[in-house]
Scaffold this motif. Sequence first.
Motif, short mmCIF file in Angstrom:
data_model
loop_
_atom_site.label_atom_id
_atom_site.label_comp_id
_atom_site.label_asym_id
_atom_site.label_seq_id
_atom_site.Cartn_x
_atom_site.Cartn_y
_atom_site.Cartn_z
N GLY A 1 43.95 -43.26 4.96
CA GLY A 1 44.91 -43.65 4.07
C GLY A 1 45.45 -42.46 3.16
N ARG A 2 46.24 -42.90 2.09
CA ARG A 2 46.86 -42.02 1.15
C ARG A 2 45.37 -41.37 0.29
N GLY A 3 44.35 -42.02 0.33
CA GLY A 3 43.25 -41.44 -0.38
C GLY A 3 42.64 -40.42 0.43
N MET A 4 42.88 -39.84 1.68
CA MET A 4 42.54 -38.60 2.15
C MET A 4 43.54 -37.40 1.41
N CYS B 1 46.41 -44.57 11.02
CA CYS B 1 46.67 -44.22 9.65
C CYS B 1 47.39 -45.51 9.18
N SER B 2 47.69 -45.36 7.70
CA SER B 2 48.40 -46.37 6.79
C SER B 2 49.84 -45.94 7.02
N ARG B 3 50.85 -46.88 6.56
CA ARG B 3 52.19 -46.51 6.70
C ARG B 3 52.61 -45.35 5.70
N PRO B 4 52.15 -45.26 4.63
CA PRO B 4 52.56 -44.21 3.73
C PRO B 4 52.28 -42.88 4.20
N VAL B 5 51.14 -42.78 4.95
CA VAL B 5 50.65 -41.53 5.74
C VAL B 5 51.46 -41.26 6.52
N THR C 1 54.38 -53.39 10.27
CA THR C 1 55.60 -52.93 10.51
C THR C 1 54.89 -51.70 11.73
N GLY C 2 53.90 -51.52 11.90
CA GLY C 2 53.25 -50.82 12.93
C GLY C 2 52.60 -51.16 14.06
N GLY C 3 51.55 -50.60 14.59
CA GLY C 3 50.80 -51.48 15.69
C GLY C 3 49.80 -52.36 15.25
N GLY D 1 39.75 -44.21 2.54
CA GLY D 1 40.94 -44.30 1.65
C GLY D 1 42.18 -44.94 1.79
N ILE D 2 41.90 -46.43 2.39
CA ILE D 2 43.17 -47.25 2.43
C ILE D 2 42.88 -48.40 1.64
N SER D 3 43.87 -48.70 0.89
CA SER D 3 43.68 -49.88 -0.34
C SER D 3 43.54 -51.29 0.43
N GLY D 4 44.09 -51.51 1.33
CA GLY D 4 43.88 -52.62 2.09
C GLY D 4 45.08 -53.64 1.78
N ALA D 5 46.33 -53.40 1.63
CA ALA D 5 47.34 -54.10 1.15
C ALA D 5 47.54 -55.11 2.33
N ILE D 6 48.18 -56.32 2.12
CA ILE D 6 48.43 -57.51 3.24
C ILE D 6 49.01 -56.79 4.31
N GLN D 7 49.98 -55.81 4.02
CA GLN D 7 50.87 -55.31 5.36
C GLN D 7 49.92 -54.59 6.10
N HIS D 8 49.26 -53.84 5.74
CA HIS D 8 47.95 -53.11 6.64
C HIS D 8 47.12 -53.95 7.05
N LEU D 9 46.74 -54.93 6.59
CA LEU D 9 45.53 -55.92 6.90
C LEU D 9 46.17 -56.57 8.16
N VAL E 1 34.89 -50.11 5.33
CA VAL E 1 35.70 -49.66 4.31
C VAL E 1 35.03 -48.42 3.53
N ILE E 2 35.55 -47.53 3.48
CA ILE E 2 35.30 -46.26 2.44
C ILE E 2 36.38 -46.09 1.46
N ASN E 3 35.99 -46.41 0.30
CA ASN E 3 36.97 -45.97 -0.74
C ASN E 3 36.31 -46.05 -2.18
N VAL F 1 31.30 -47.54 -1.29
CA VAL F 1 31.94 -46.87 -2.46
C VAL F 1 31.74 -45.39 -2.83
N GLY F 2 32.70 -44.48 -2.48
CA GLY F 2 32.76 -43.11 -2.62
C GLY F 2 33.87 -42.08 -2.66
N ASP F 3 33.67 -40.92 -2.61
CA ASP F 3 34.71 -40.23 -2.47
C ASP F 3 34.79 -40.00 -0.73
N ALA F 4 36.00 -40.19 -0.18
CA ALA F 4 36.06 -39.91 1.12
C ALA F 4 35.69 -38.35 1.77
P1 FAD Z 1 47.36 -46.52 -1.33
O1 FAD Z 1 48.10 -47.83 -1.62
O2 FAD Z 1 47.86 -45.36 -2.23
O3 FAD Z 1 45.99 -46.63 -1.54
C1 FAD Z 1 45.18 -45.45 -1.47
C2 FAD Z 1 43.61 -45.99 -1.61
O4 FAD Z 1 42.86 -44.67 -1.35
C3 FAD Z 1 43.31 -46.62 -3.06
O5 FAD Z 1 42.46 -47.55 -2.37
C4 FAD Z 1 42.46 -45.53 -3.51
O6 FAD Z 1 41.29 -46.21 -4.44
C5 FAD Z 1 41.72 -44.98 -2.38
N1 FAD Z 1 41.32 -43.50 -2.75
C6 FAD Z 1 42.16 -42.64 -3.52
N2 FAD Z 1 41.39 -41.38 -3.22
C7 FAD Z 1 40.29 -41.55 -2.54
C8 FAD Z 1 39.09 -40.89 -2.28
N3 FAD Z 1 39.02 -39.54 -2.68
N4 FAD Z 1 38.18 -41.49 -1.49
C9 FAD Z 1 38.09 -42.79 -1.02
N5 FAD Z 1 39.27 -43.46 -1.60
C10 FAD Z 1 40.00 -42.97 -2.14
N6 FAD Z 1 51.56 -50.41 5.21
C11 FAD Z 1 50.90 -50.24 6.13
O7 FAD Z 1 49.62 -49.58 6.00
N7 FAD Z 1 51.16 -50.70 7.40
C12 FAD Z 1 52.40 -51.29 7.54
O8 FAD Z 1 52.65 -51.85 8.77
C13 FAD Z 1 52.94 -51.61 6.38
N8 FAD Z 1 54.21 -52.33 6.29
C14 FAD Z 1 54.87 -52.52 5.31
C15 FAD Z 1 55.82 -53.32 5.56
C16 FAD Z 1 56.58 -53.93 4.05
C17 FAD Z 1 57.86 -54.67 4.52
C18 FAD Z 1 56.15 -53.23 2.77
C19 FAD Z 1 56.85 -53.89 1.62
C20 FAD Z 1 55.15 -52.72 3.18
C21 FAD Z 1 54.48 -52.13 3.90
N9 FAD Z 1 53.35 -51.20 4.03
C22 FAD Z 1 52.62 -51.26 5.21
C23 FAD Z 1 53.03 -50.60 2.70
C24 FAD Z 1 51.74 -51.42 2.07
O9 FAD Z 1 52.16 -52.29 1.34
C25 FAD Z 1 50.91 -50.39 1.17
O10 FAD Z 1 51.69 -49.68 0.33
C26 FAD Z 1 50.25 -49.35 2.27
O11 FAD Z 1 49.41 -50.10 3.27
C27 FAD Z 1 49.34 -48.60 1.14
O12 FAD Z 1 48.74 -47.23 1.90
P2 FAD Z 1 47.48 -46.94 1.55
O13 FAD Z 1 46.40 -47.86 1.44
O14 FAD Z 1 47.24 -45.70 2.32
O15 FAD Z 1 47.52 -46.09 0.07
#
Ligand code: FAD
Length: 320
Positions: A209-212, A234-238, A253-255, A266-274, A285-287, A303-306
């Motif tokens: 995820g974005r934590g990478m 990967c997560s969607r923002p990636v 919205t993905g697979g 480095g994925i937060s675990g948003a409901i849309q990802h789960l 989970v590594i976060n 719990v740690g830096d990816a």
């Molecule tokens: P972030 O939310 O930015 O989380 C990054 C995580 O990395 C944080 O938990 C942080 O603590 C951790 N982190 C940061 N630095 C480090 C480090 N050095 N080491 C370890 N951990 C670190 N998302 C999807 O993934 N898939 C979908 O299909 C999807 N569909 C969506 C549909 C809709 C309608 C909407 C509104 C949203 C959708 N999303 C989807 C987006 C979703 O809500 C989240 O925004 C997204 O999943 C967040 O991605 P992320 O966890 O990579 O990033």
Amino acid sequence: MSVIVLVEHTEGVIKKKSFEAVRYAADIAQKKGTTVSAVVLGTISDSEMEALGQYGAQKVLHVANERLNELNARAYTWALFTAVEKEDSKIIITLHDINGRAIAPRLAARLKAGLVAGALSYPDLDKGFVVKKTVFSGKAFAYINITSDIKIITLMPNTFALNKTEGKASVEKLDVAFTDKDFGVKVKEVNKIKGEVPLADAQLIVSGGRGMKGPENWGLIEDLAKKLGAATACSRPVADAHWRPHHEHVGQTGGTVRPDLYIAVGISGAIQHLAGVNGSKTIVVINKDPEAPFFKAANYGVVGDALEVLPRLTHAVEKF
Ligand code: FAD
């Protein structure tokens, strides 16, 4: 009156998840006192199809048209419809994947059949034909009774154990009179996605995820995946940020994936990802944030830096 199951293959090799669907169909057929007819489309050897007998299929209906080597929802539906008519089938099973999701609703409309998409259980025949599935992005379960004469189920892959026994299915050619209109489109070129393990079939997945922090760190994800023989996701923002290609994005919205092991880095675990990964058998989970919501869905957490944890984990796997 056999139970029909659509079997998928990649370039003539039957997908593991199709064996699961055949076994699922066979268990239902046994309870209903009938048999299983597997429908296989496109170019494939007889011996590959005969092996479906090991998962409970008595018969294979083979539509040997090379235009069916690539998914074509209209043509696949027409082929399956022809098989259903021939067998006078009342129960039809497909996988809940890109093929099944494209075909089953079309077939249901054509046959005026009730459909449960994404089944997680065998039908409860004592209560009618009640099938369990998830709703609201995996937040709740629904139990749906299919009351129509013909019933269609798309089975969530990786739900049941693969139970292999002795057996050899008989293979029959099924002639389907196709016209160009049945295909609707002409495939001119197929660009295969490069990668050692296709995501949809992967039993092990390492996902970032974005934590990478950026694409320059993805080598750490790939190193671990390579050592494990895993696919990467990967997560969607990636994917939106073009750090990774869109076909790797999992979630609402993905697979949808259901591997034995999903390592989320480095994925937060948003409901849309789960929504796309919560069927995984084991989640690690590594976060760096101990409050990250993903930890609630995890079997194991670090719990740690990816960027520090990943090389150490890869090194540990190497030594294992
Ligand atoms: P972030 O939310 O930015 O989380 C990054 C995580 O990395 C944080 O938990 C942080 O603590 C951790 N982190 C940061 N630095 C480090 C480090 N050095 N080491 C370890 N951990 C670190 N998302 C999807 O993934 N898939 C979908 O299909 C999807 N569909 C969506 C549909 C809709 C309608 C909407 C509104 C949203 C959708 N999303 C989807 C987006 C979703 O809500 C989240 O925004 C997204 O999943 C967040 O991605 P992320 O966890 O990579 O990033």
